[in-house]
Motif scaffolding. Structure first.
Motif, PDB file in Angstrom:
ATOM      1  N   UNK A 179      40.647  -4.039 -14.199  1.00  0.00           N
ATOM      2  CA  UNK A 179      39.423  -4.721 -14.620  1.00  0.00           C
ATOM      3  C   UNK A 179      38.279  -4.164 -13.771  1.00  0.00           C
ATOM      4  N   UNK A 180      37.058  -4.295 -14.265  1.00  0.00           N
ATOM      5  CA  UNK A 180      35.911  -3.692 -13.590  1.00  0.00           C
ATOM      6  C   UNK A 180      34.685  -4.586 -13.660  1.00  0.00           C
ATOM      7  N   UNK A 181      33.834  -4.431 -12.655  1.00  0.00           N
ATOM      8  CA  UNK A 181      32.427  -4.785 -12.810  1.00  0.00           C
ATOM      9  C   UNK A 181      31.766  -3.554 -13.430  1.00  0.00           C
ATOM     10  N   UNK A 199      22.790  -8.896 -11.874  1.00  0.00           N
ATOM     11  CA  UNK A 199      23.662  -9.094 -13.029  1.00  0.00           C
ATOM     12  C   UNK A 199      24.769  -8.042 -13.008  1.00  0.00           C
ATOM     13  N   UNK A 200      25.975  -8.470 -13.305  1.00  0.00           N
ATOM     14  CA  UNK A 200      27.088  -7.545 -13.546  1.00  0.00           C
ATOM     15  C   UNK A 200      27.772  -8.001 -14.827  1.00  0.00           C
ATOM     16  N   UNK A 243      28.084 -11.005 -17.395  1.00  0.00           N
ATOM     17  CA  UNK A 243      28.214 -10.777 -18.833  1.00  0.00           C
ATOM     18  C   UNK A 243      29.556 -10.171 -19.202  1.00  0.00           C
ATOM     19  N   UNK A 244      29.855 -10.241 -20.491  1.00  0.00           N
ATOM     20  CA  UNK A 244      31.032  -9.599 -21.086  1.00  0.00           C
ATOM     21  C   UNK A 244      30.612  -9.017 -22.414  1.00  0.00           C
ATOM     22  N   UNK A 271      29.468  -4.970 -31.312  1.00  0.00           N
ATOM     23  CA  UNK A 271      29.843  -5.489 -30.004  1.00  0.00           C
ATOM     24  C   UNK A 271      29.368  -6.933 -29.865  1.00  0.00           C
ATOM     25  N   UNK A 272      30.301  -7.814 -29.517  1.00  0.00           N
ATOM     26  CA  UNK A 272      29.970  -9.219 -29.275  1.00  0.00           C
ATOM     27  C   UNK A 272      29.647  -9.378 -27.789  1.00  0.00           C
ATOM     28  N   UNK A 273      28.459  -9.926 -27.499  1.00  0.00           N
ATOM     29  CA  UNK A 273      27.989 -10.076 -26.113  1.00  0.00           C
ATOM     30  C   UNK A 273      28.103 -11.541 -25.680  1.00  0.00           C
TER      31      UNK A 273
END
Length: 198
Positions: A83-85, A94-95, A133-134, A172-174
């Motif tokens: 997994x990542x930032x 923000x990340x 965010x994702x 892309x769903x944000x």
């Protein structure tokens, strides 16, 4: 100094360590657990692309826009996934959390929830982020459900946003979570992790 400094995060038998070339064999084995690279909606590397996947992550870390972790079993050191930032924006604190995947045997376990708890706690409580965010593929319904379970809010859909591995173009769903929403989300994550598994 980078906004995200190298750090090791651990809880409940799950340990996140900065991703490095020493994780190549472990990542390859985790991806082979379910042949995850065959899924068109994920970023899991094919076996022969594992080293390049790590090298690309390290180059992005050097550039300051991604910090990748190997997600490991704390007791054995076995690599469970990654997994990542990413899309790190120090100026607005923000990340995003993404590039997340786990071997099939770690899916539907406490691993992802624990890793997200560690990453969110570090982002909000150590880095002082205002927003996390994702983003996910519009057809990755499992990912959308998992993000929503964390307490994130759907911001919207960016249409025609990115290429999938099969050459099709995805929407892309944000999603995002603000710092003021974190205490309630954290309480819910801890509740889910402490609940007896049935």
């Amino acid at each position: 100094m980078a906004f995200v400094e190298p750090v090791t995060l651990a809880a409940r038998g799950v340990k996140l360590v900065p991703l490095g070339l020493e994780h190549e064999a472990g990542l390859r084995a985790a991806a082979a657990d379910g042949e995850l690279w065959t899924l068109r909606i994920t970023s899991v590397p094919e076996p022969e692309q594992t080293r390049k996947y790590i090298e690309d992550a390290l180059a992005m870390r050097e550039a300051g826009n991604r910090f990748a972790f190997a997600v490991t079993d704390e007791a054995t050191g076995r690599v469970l996934g990654s997994s990542s930032y990413h899309d790190i924006l120090p100026a607005v604190k923000r990340v995003e959390i993404g590039y997340t995947w786990y071997g099939k045997s770690s899916q539907r376990s406490h691993v992802n929830t624990t890793a997200k708890l560690l990453l969110l706690t570090h982002a909000f409580e150590t880095l002082g982020c205002h927003v996390v965010g994702w983003r996910t593929d519009n057809f990755n319904f499992a990912s959308q459900a998992a993000i929503e379970r964390l307490g994130a809010k759907k911001d919207g859909i960016i249409r025609g946003h990115a290429l999938r591995r099969d050459g099709t173009i995805r929407d892309t769903v944000m999603y995002s979570m603000r710092s003021g929403e974190w205490p309630e989300a954290k309480a819910q994550l801890l509740y889910l992790l402490d609940k007896p598994r049935t």
